[in-house]
Motif scaffolding. Structure first.
Motif, PDB file in Angstrom:
ATOM      1  N   MET A   1      -4.241   0.651  11.810  1.00  0.00           N
ATOM      2  CA  MET A   1      -3.471  -0.331  12.521  1.00  0.00           C
ATOM      3  C   MET A   1      -2.868  -1.653  11.828  1.00  0.00           C
ATOM      4  SD  MET A   1      -5.190  -2.672  15.665  1.00  0.00           S
ATOM      5  CE  MET A   1      -4.618  -1.733  16.928  1.00  0.00           C
ATOM      6  N   LEU A   2      -2.248  -2.145  12.124  1.00  0.00           N
ATOM      7  CA  LEU A   2      -1.523  -3.072  11.649  1.00  0.00           C
ATOM      8  C   LEU A   2      -1.350  -4.278  12.791  1.00  0.00           C
ATOM      9  CD1 LEU A   2       1.560  -1.843   9.177  1.00  0.00           C
ATOM     10  CD2 LEU A   2      -0.608  -2.724   8.578  1.00  0.00           C
ATOM     11  N   VAL A   3      -1.461  -5.425  12.574  1.00  0.00           N
ATOM     12  CA  VAL A   3      -1.304  -6.471  13.617  1.00  0.00           C
ATOM     13  C   VAL A   3      -0.571  -7.672  13.229  1.00  0.00           C
ATOM     14  CG1 VAL A   3      -2.516  -8.170  15.299  1.00  0.00           C
ATOM     15  CG2 VAL A   3      -3.720  -5.980  14.534  1.00  0.00           C
ATOM     16  N   GLY A   4       0.826  -7.757  13.633  1.00  0.00           N
ATOM     17  CA  GLY A   4       2.058  -8.695  13.367  1.00  0.00           C
ATOM     18  C   GLY A   4       2.220  -9.171  14.640  1.00  0.00           C
TER      19      GLY A   4
ATOM     20  N   VAL B   1     -11.621  -6.421   9.238  1.00  0.00           N
ATOM     21  CA  VAL B   1     -10.325  -6.921   9.529  1.00  0.00           C
ATOM     22  C   VAL B   1      -9.729  -7.605   8.094  1.00  0.00           C
ATOM     23  CG1 VAL B   1      -8.502  -8.223  10.682  1.00  0.00           C
ATOM     24  CG2 VAL B   1     -10.768  -7.292  11.785  1.00  0.00           C
ATOM     25  N   ALA B   2      -8.669  -6.914   7.361  1.00  0.00           N
ATOM     26  CA  ALA B   2      -8.054  -7.049   6.209  1.00  0.00           C
ATOM     27  C   ALA B   2      -7.107  -8.014   6.426  1.00  0.00           C
ATOM     28  CB  ALA B   2      -7.940  -5.913   5.421  1.00  0.00           C
ATOM     29  N   HIS B   3      -6.890  -9.032   5.587  1.00  0.00           N
ATOM     30  CA  HIS B   3      -5.597  -9.769   5.761  1.00  0.00           C
ATOM     31  C   HIS B   3      -5.440 -11.048   4.320  1.00  0.00           C
ATOM     32  CE1 HIS B   3      -8.250 -13.233   6.614  1.00  0.00           C
ATOM     33  NE2 HIS B   3      -8.918 -12.481   7.396  1.00  0.00           N
ATOM     34  N   ASN B   4      -4.445 -11.233   4.061  1.00  0.00           N
ATOM     35  CA  ASN B   4      -4.180 -12.208   3.220  1.00  0.00           C
ATOM     36  C   ASN B   4      -4.988 -13.665   3.499  1.00  0.00           C
ATOM     37  OD1 ASN B   4      -3.041 -10.459   1.564  1.00  0.00           O
ATOM     38  ND2 ASN B   4      -0.965 -11.526   1.679  1.00  0.00           N
TER      39      ASN B   4
ATOM     40  N   ARG C   1      -5.335  -4.032   9.395  1.00  0.00           N
ATOM     41  CA  ARG C   1      -4.996  -5.063   8.536  1.00  0.00           C
ATOM     42  C   ARG C   1      -4.069  -5.903   9.343  1.00  0.00           C
ATOM     43  NH1 ARG C   1      -1.717  -4.599   2.827  1.00  0.00           N
ATOM     44  NH2 ARG C   1      -1.124  -6.645   2.929  1.00  0.00           N
ATOM     45  N   THR C   2      -4.068  -7.347   9.260  1.00  0.00           N
ATOM     46  CA  THR C   2      -3.500  -8.422  10.108  1.00  0.00           C
ATOM     47  C   THR C   2      -2.394  -9.181   9.165  1.00  0.00           C
ATOM     48  OG1 THR C   2      -4.671 -10.113  10.060  1.00  0.00           O
ATOM     49  CG2 THR C   2      -5.304  -8.293  11.656  1.00  0.00           C
ATOM     50  N   ASN C   3      -1.398  -9.819   9.534  1.00  0.00           N
ATOM     51  CA  ASN C   3      -0.970 -10.808   8.912  1.00  0.00           C
ATOM     52  C   ASN C   3      -1.726 -11.922   8.832  1.00  0.00           C
ATOM     53  OD1 ASN C   3       1.233 -11.917   7.694  1.00  0.00           O
ATOM     54  ND2 ASN C   3       2.262 -12.920   9.737  1.00  0.00           N
ATOM     55  N   SER C   4      -1.243 -12.786   8.069  1.00  0.00           N
ATOM     56  CA  SER C   4      -2.169 -13.857   7.509  1.00  0.00           C
ATOM     57  C   SER C   4      -2.399 -15.322   8.581  1.00  0.00           C
ATOM     58  CB  SER C   4      -1.858 -14.437   6.132  1.00  0.00           C
ATOM     59  OG  SER C   4      -0.624 -14.845   6.078  1.00  0.00           O
ATOM     60  N   SER C   5      -1.507 -15.248   9.619  1.00  0.00           N
ATOM     61  CA  SER C   5      -1.479 -16.104  10.813  1.00  0.00           C
ATOM     62  C   SER C   5      -2.856 -16.021  11.556  1.00  0.00           C
ATOM     63  CB  SER C   5      -0.330 -16.300  11.719  1.00  0.00           C
ATOM     64  OG  SER C   5      -0.453 -14.886  12.330  1.00  0.00           O
TER      65      SER C   5
ATOM     66  N   THR D   1      -2.730 -13.755  14.431  1.00  0.00           N
ATOM     67  CA  THR D   1      -3.041 -12.355  14.319  1.00  0.00           C
ATOM     68  C   THR D   1      -4.351 -11.834  13.799  1.00  0.00           C
ATOM     69  OG1 THR D   1      -2.030 -12.638  11.804  1.00  0.00           O
ATOM     70  CG2 THR D   1      -0.434 -11.931  13.735  1.00  0.00           C
ATOM     71  N   ILE D   2      -4.967 -12.736  13.050  1.00  0.00           N
ATOM     72  CA  ILE D   2      -6.382 -12.539  12.292  1.00  0.00           C
ATOM     73  C   ILE D   2      -7.231 -12.466  13.527  1.00  0.00           C
ATOM     74  CG2 ILE D   2      -8.296 -13.215  10.806  1.00  0.00           C
ATOM     75  CD1 ILE D   2      -5.975 -14.625   9.085  1.00  0.00           C
ATOM     76  N   ALA D   3      -7.231 -13.348  14.355  1.00  0.00           N
ATOM     77  CA  ALA D   3      -8.180 -13.421  15.593  1.00  0.00           C
ATOM     78  C   ALA D   3      -7.638 -12.207  16.749  1.00  0.00           C
ATOM     79  CB  ALA D   3      -7.881 -14.601  16.515  1.00  0.00           C
ATOM     80  N   SER D   4      -6.520 -11.771  16.610  1.00  0.00           N
ATOM     81  CA  SER D   4      -6.319 -10.614  17.429  1.00  0.00           C
ATOM     82  C   SER D   4      -6.733  -9.325  16.743  1.00  0.00           C
ATOM     83  CB  SER D   4      -4.648 -10.531  17.507  1.00  0.00           C
ATOM     84  OG  SER D   4      -3.879 -11.371  18.350  1.00  0.00           O
ATOM     85  N   GLY D   5      -6.660  -9.156  15.607  1.00  0.00           N
ATOM     86  CA  GLY D   5      -7.302  -8.088  15.011  1.00  0.00           C
ATOM     87  C   GLY D   5      -8.982  -8.005  15.221  1.00  0.00           C
ATOM     88  N   GLU D   6      -9.587  -9.301  15.096  1.00  0.00           N
ATOM     89  CA  GLU D   6     -11.019  -9.252  15.320  1.00  0.00           C
ATOM     90  C   GLU D   6     -11.464  -8.997  16.478  1.00  0.00           C
ATOM     91  OE1 GLU D   6     -11.839 -12.654  11.661  1.00  0.00           O
ATOM     92  OE2 GLU D   6     -11.668 -13.152  13.972  1.00  0.00           O
ATOM     93  N   ALA D   7     -10.484  -9.405  17.602  1.00  0.00           N
ATOM     94  CA  ALA D   7     -10.506  -9.311  19.015  1.00  0.00           C
ATOM     95  C   ALA D   7     -10.682  -7.815  19.211  1.00  0.00           C
ATOM     96  CB  ALA D   7      -9.943 -10.045  19.936  1.00  0.00           C
ATOM     97  N   TYR D   8      -9.807  -7.010  18.909  1.00  0.00           N
ATOM     98  CA  TYR D   8      -9.551  -5.748  19.095  1.00  0.00           C
ATOM     99  C   TYR D   8     -10.809  -4.622  18.347  1.00  0.00           C
ATOM    100  CZ  TYR D   8      -7.361  -1.081  19.317  1.00  0.00           C
ATOM    101  OH  TYR D   8      -6.944   0.209  19.458  1.00  0.00           O
ATOM    102  N   ALA D   9     -10.880  -5.313  17.117  1.00  0.00           N
ATOM    103  CA  ALA D   9     -12.371  -4.551  16.538  1.00  0.00           C
ATOM    104  C   ALA D   9     -13.387  -4.644  17.415  1.00  0.00           C
ATOM    105  CB  ALA D   9     -12.639  -5.067  15.360  1.00  0.00           C
ATOM    106  N   ARG D  10     -13.746  -5.926  17.948  1.00  0.00           N
ATOM    107  CA  ARG D  10     -14.943  -6.029  18.944  1.00  0.00           C
ATOM    108  C   ARG D  10     -14.863  -5.242  20.291  1.00  0.00           C
ATOM    109  NH1 ARG D  10     -13.913 -11.834  17.841  1.00  0.00           N
ATOM    110  NH2 ARG D  10     -14.982 -12.412  16.022  1.00  0.00           N
TER     111      ARG D  10
END
Length: 408
Positions: free
Chosen positions: A306-309, A141-144, A115-119, A122-131
């Protein structure tokens, strides 16, 4: 049809090179040994986003330099291709370590929740980590909705706690000794920053005015002015510039890894105000701290949560748990891009659960060089046994008692 921006295409290309083995691999990892006769069964993580382009105003208007700042091809505040590539390296290193420890299988899709913050960064970081973590798996990758305030990561903006700005200011002044004292402690760093910027003006390169800390006008935040407020952003931009592989020069003293570590103390000083005093750490961590406790004590099949902030989140958690962020290439308490605090849950042969805490990073020089190495540093939680795993129930009690109450 999805249309990618030039930045998104660059990030995807960087990821593709790494995932195909065309760039660095996670071939070196400095990792603490496992506790004797214990099995790792869950990891809960708080990670800062990766290297990004500078924020609007991060280098204050009026800051003087001897030469122009380099041009960033990545739009303002966005995750860069090099930042994405470093996150892939870190993800691969994390998974390799967890496979070796028996937490995850070497094949198949891992049980990971992100889950990432909504910026966007942070979303792109969560997606890069997941890949990087599982390139053949569709990891959500969950986020608001983008840019919607998420109280988990931004509790003050969301008014998620019973925040008292006057109490916060008083506590920060006790913690730092006051803003004048904070500036005085960093006078050498401010002079070094002037040398790096090379503006050649006797009054200095930074447009800072008097150092002041006051409650914000609405009473739900704090306002800082003065040299630490203005210099901290400039110091961070220099570090990001170096890590991204841009020229390490803006007309004054060329900056290398050693100079950046010294300048990083100016960026870290900002967290002495915004996240590291007891009051601020309790409020900044209030929401994500509860999420991490729930994840750490859960008994479902998720192995990694994981949280990405942001740097404010990571520095607040470290302060709350009572340790300094120390890693190669960074000043103490200057949160590394892509750096992560890991809460590792273990069980012994009798089934009793314990926790160890580690801090995983890449140095700016490693990110710049596309290196495959990461460093994992063990840390000591205040109130837990020294140099030994902390019983889970004791850790959860210590963690929970330090969090501020939520509003409502």
């Amino acid at each position: 049809m999805t249309v990618l921006s030039s930045t998104a295409r660059s990030v995807r290309c960087a990821l593709a090179l790494l995932l195909l083995g065309g760039a660095a691999t996670a071939d070196a990892r400095t990792t603490p040994p496992a506790p004797a006769d214990m099995t790792l069964d869950r990891v809960v993580i708080l990670m800062r986003h990766g290297v990004r382009a500078p924020l609007d105003g991060e280098v204050p208007k009026g800051t003087r330099t001897a030469a122009p700042w380099p041009h960033w091809t990545t739009p303002e505040s966005q995750l860069t291709p090099n930042g994405a590539a470093a996150l892939v390296v870190e993800a691969r290193a994390d998974r390799a370590d967890w496979v070796a420890r028996g937490l995850l299988s070497a094949s198949g899709c891992p049980a990971i929740r992100i889950r990432t913050n909504s910026s966007s960064r942070t979303i792109a970081s969560g997606e890069a980590y997941a890949r990087g973590f599982a390139p053949d798996c569709a990891i959500a990758v969950a986020h608001n909705p983008i840019d919607q305030v998420d109280p988990l990561f931004e509790p003050l903006r969301a008014r998620a706690t019973r925040f008292d700005a006057a109490a916060a200011v008083a506590d920060i002044k006790r913690f730092t000794g006051g803003m004048d004292a904070l500036v005085a402690r960093h006078r050498d760093g401010l002079r070094l920053l002037d040398r790096v910027l090379g503006c050649r003006e006797a009054k200095g390169c930074d447009p800072a005015g008097p150092a002041r800390l006051t409650p914000s006008a609405d009473g739900h935040g704090i306002d800082l002015t003065g040299p630490i407020r203005t210099a901290s952003g400039t110091a961070q931009v220099l570090l990001l510039q170096y890590a991204e592989g841009l020229p390490p020069l803006v007309g004054g003293l060329p900056f290398d890894a050693t100079v950046l570590t010294q300048l990083g103390a100016l960026h870290a000083a900002l967290f002495d105000v915004y996240s590291r005093s007891p009051y601020m750490a309790a409020h900044q961590s209030a929401a994500f701290g509860r999420h991490m406790i729930a994840a750490l004590t859960a008994r479902d099949d998720t192995r990694v949560d994981m949280l990405v902030g942001h740097d404010t989140n990571v520095t607040a958690l470290a302060a709350l748990l009572g340790f300094d962020l120390v890693a190669p290439g960074y000043a103490a308490n200057d949160a590394a891009p892509g750096g992560a605090i890991l809460l590792n849950r273990w069980h012994d042969r009798a089934g009793k659960s314990f926790v160890t805490v580690t801090y995983r990073t890449q140095s700016p020089a490693q990110i710049r060089a596309h290196a495959g190495a990461v460093t994992v540093t063990p840390v000591q939680v205040r109130g837990c046994p020294v140099a030994a795993p902390c019983p889970l129930d004791r850790f959860v009690t210590l963690f929970g008692e330090r969090l501020a109450p939520l509003a409502g």
